[in-house]
Design a protein around this motif. Structure first.
Motif, PDB file in Angstrom:
ATOM      1  N   HIS A 116       0.745  -1.316   0.064  1.00 49.06           N
ATOM      2  CA  HIS A 116      -0.065  -0.139   0.101  1.00 49.06           C
ATOM      3  C   HIS A 116       1.069   1.332   0.044  1.00 49.06           C
ATOM      4  O   HIS A 116       0.719   2.448   0.747  1.00 49.06           O
ATOM      5  N   ILE A 121      -9.916   4.930   6.103  1.00 45.62           N
ATOM      6  CA  ILE A 121      -9.186   4.084   5.262  1.00 45.62           C
ATOM      7  C   ILE A 121     -10.200   2.903   4.895  1.00 45.62           C
ATOM      8  O   ILE A 121     -10.529   2.041   5.934  1.00 45.62           O
ATOM      9  N   LYS A 145      -5.755  -2.450   6.412  1.00 44.23           N
ATOM     10  CA  LYS A 145      -6.286  -1.278   6.720  1.00 44.23           C
ATOM     11  C   LYS A 145      -6.009  -0.915   7.944  1.00 44.23           C
ATOM     12  O   LYS A 145      -5.344   0.208   8.332  1.00 44.23           O
ATOM     13  N   ASP A 154     -12.105   0.883  14.666  1.00 50.27           N
ATOM     14  CA  ASP A 154     -12.039  -0.114  13.912  1.00 50.27           C
ATOM     15  C   ASP A 154     -13.252  -1.136  14.398  1.00 50.27           C
ATOM     16  O   ASP A 154     -12.875  -1.788  15.702  1.00 50.27           O
ATOM     17  N   VAL A 203     -11.130   2.893  10.292  1.00 48.22           N
ATOM     18  CA  VAL A 203     -11.172   1.594   9.279  1.00 48.22           C
ATOM     19  C   VAL A 203     -12.538   1.339   8.952  1.00 48.22           C
ATOM     20  O   VAL A 203     -13.318   1.008   9.629  1.00 48.22           O
ATOM     21  N   ASN A 254     -14.739  -1.552   5.940  1.00 49.34           N
ATOM     22  CA  ASN A 254     -14.758  -2.191   4.907  1.00 49.34           C
ATOM     23  C   ASN A 254     -15.882  -1.937   4.182  1.00 49.34           C
ATOM     24  O   ASN A 254     -15.556  -2.264   2.884  1.00 49.34           O
ATOM     25  N   THR A 287      -8.223   4.749  -0.207  1.00 46.66           N
ATOM     26  CA  THR A 287      -8.908   3.320  -0.827  1.00 46.66           C
ATOM     27  C   THR A 287      -7.736   2.457  -0.986  1.00 46.66           C
ATOM     28  O   THR A 287      -7.107   2.725  -2.126  1.00 46.66           O
ATOM     29  N   LEU A 288      -7.883   1.621  -0.231  1.00 43.17           N
ATOM     30  CA  LEU A 288      -6.651   0.431  -0.250  1.00 43.17           C
ATOM     31  C   LEU A 288      -7.182  -0.968  -1.117  1.00 43.17           C
ATOM     32  O   LEU A 288      -8.502  -1.088  -1.104  1.00 43.17           O
TER      33      LEU A 288
END
Length: 364
Positions: free
Chosen positions: A19, A41, A49, A146, A175, A177, A194-195
């Motif tokens: 990343h 993230i 992340k 998270d 964090v 999803n 955006t990972l």
């Protein structure tokens, strides 16, 4: 399913894989003295992340010790987020004992001793007293949420207050999803990173590092099956997911004349006590396999094979059932597995019913 024991917790992981662009974006902001107060993230689960979030935290808290409360950053020439594992900041972040870091996550429900299914407002309200304090060891404080998607509405609104009026040199790292689940007002106050999923080579390399007993062929198969998520790959390795996937493909290969005994044997195994995780895993693998089949056939391409010969199986089955039928079966299978818990369905019966539906589609 629980996180694999071989995989260190994100707050204890000092290295980041794959990343570099996201890291560069954070460093550019820091080096320019324009560090945004809130970062979202985002990306699929298990790709790093939270590891990136804590990597940013260590960097900012370590460099913040030397900034004497100034908005400009002393370490303007920093070219990496690396903070040495033996740095006092790294050690305290890893242990959860840094006074300038607060983590917001699902808490244990005192009424039953179990982890809550969501982040509740009381988990976020603790922020008020934390943000009212001055930084204990440097110029910066950090808050990691998270996973932010798990906040209920009241918790999200409570967090929004902190994002709207952040104290100076306070860093929020959310964090996520599925960022679409967050309040638009939260997203609008964050700078988004955006990972992307890791490539197969990176996942295989990490499997070799954290699960050295996996041979190279299985590591390569797990990398493809995990779709770029090292967290998912390690979970599959620990839970026997690759073996279950191979068993699934064997059953699918003979679906037109289904091996009823083998399906019942599988249903018995997943239906007994202790089979809950494997049952959920099978549902996810079936969902993935049908989705890959439909996508590859519509695009006229072949999906990446985990088990040799499965691309041919997908072509044959799709040709027999057709798009409309497979979409219908896909929805039915997903509903069966998702409703097993809420409707208290018999797990063996769900497995058998799912394969009967698949067999019907395979016969055209």
């Amino acid at each position: 399913m629980s996180e694999p024991s071989a995989w260190p917790a994100p707050r204890q992981t000092t290295r980041l894989h794959g990343h570099e662009a996201a890291e560069r974006e954070v460093l550019d902001a820091w080096n320019a003295g324009r560090m945004h107060h809130a970062w979202l993230i985002a990306g699929p689960p298990g790709i790093g992340k939270a590891t990136l979030a804590y990597r940013i935290v260590r960097f900012v808290l370590a460099h913040g010790r030397d900034s004497a409360g100034l908005l400009a950053n002393v370490a303007a020439s920093a070219d990496s987020l690396d903070t040495a594992p033996d740095d006092p900041v790294s050690r305290r972040v890893a242990s959860g004992g840094h006074p300038d870091l607060m983590t917001v996550e699902r808490s244990v429900n005192p009424s039953n001793g179990r982890l809550r299914g969501e982040i509740v407002v009381d988990d976020v309200r603790r922020l008020s007293s934390f943000l009212a304090l001055t930084a204990a060891e440097g110029a910066w404080r950090a808050v990691v949420v998270d996973v932010a998607d798990e906040m209920n509405r009241s918790a999200a609104n409570a967090l929004l207050k902190g994002l709207e009026e952040p104290p100076p040199r306070t860093l929020f790292l959310l964090v996520s999803n599925m960022p679409g689940r967050l309040l638009p007002t939260i997203r609008s106050r964050c700078r988004t990173l955006t990972l992307s999923p890791l490539d197969d080579a990176a996942v295989s390399r990490l499997l070799g590092e954290f699960a050295a007993d996996i041979d190279a062929a299985d590591a390569a198969a797990l990398a493809r099956l995990s779709e770029g998520s090292i967290g998912h790959a390690l979970m599959l390795a620990e839970s026997g997911g690759l073996e279950l996937y191979r068993e699934l493909v064997r059953l699918l290969s003979g679906l037109e004349t289904m091996d009823v005994r083998a399906v019942h044997t599988l249903g018995d195994r997943l239906g007994r006590a202790g089979g809950e995780d494997a049952f959920a895993l099978l549902g996810g693998l079936l969902d993935r396999w049908i989705a890959a089949m439909v996508r590859s056939q519509l695009r006229g391409t072949e999906a990446s094979e985990i088990v040799p010969g499965e691309a041919e199986i997908a072509r044959r089955l799709f040709a027999r059932g057709g798009l409309a039928k497979w979409l219908e079966v896909w929805e039915k299978v997903c509903q069966l597995f998702s409703q097993a818990g809420s409707a208290n369905l018999d797990r063996k019966q769900v497995v058998v019913s799912a394969f009967l539906a698949l067999e019907q589609a395979a016969r055209g």
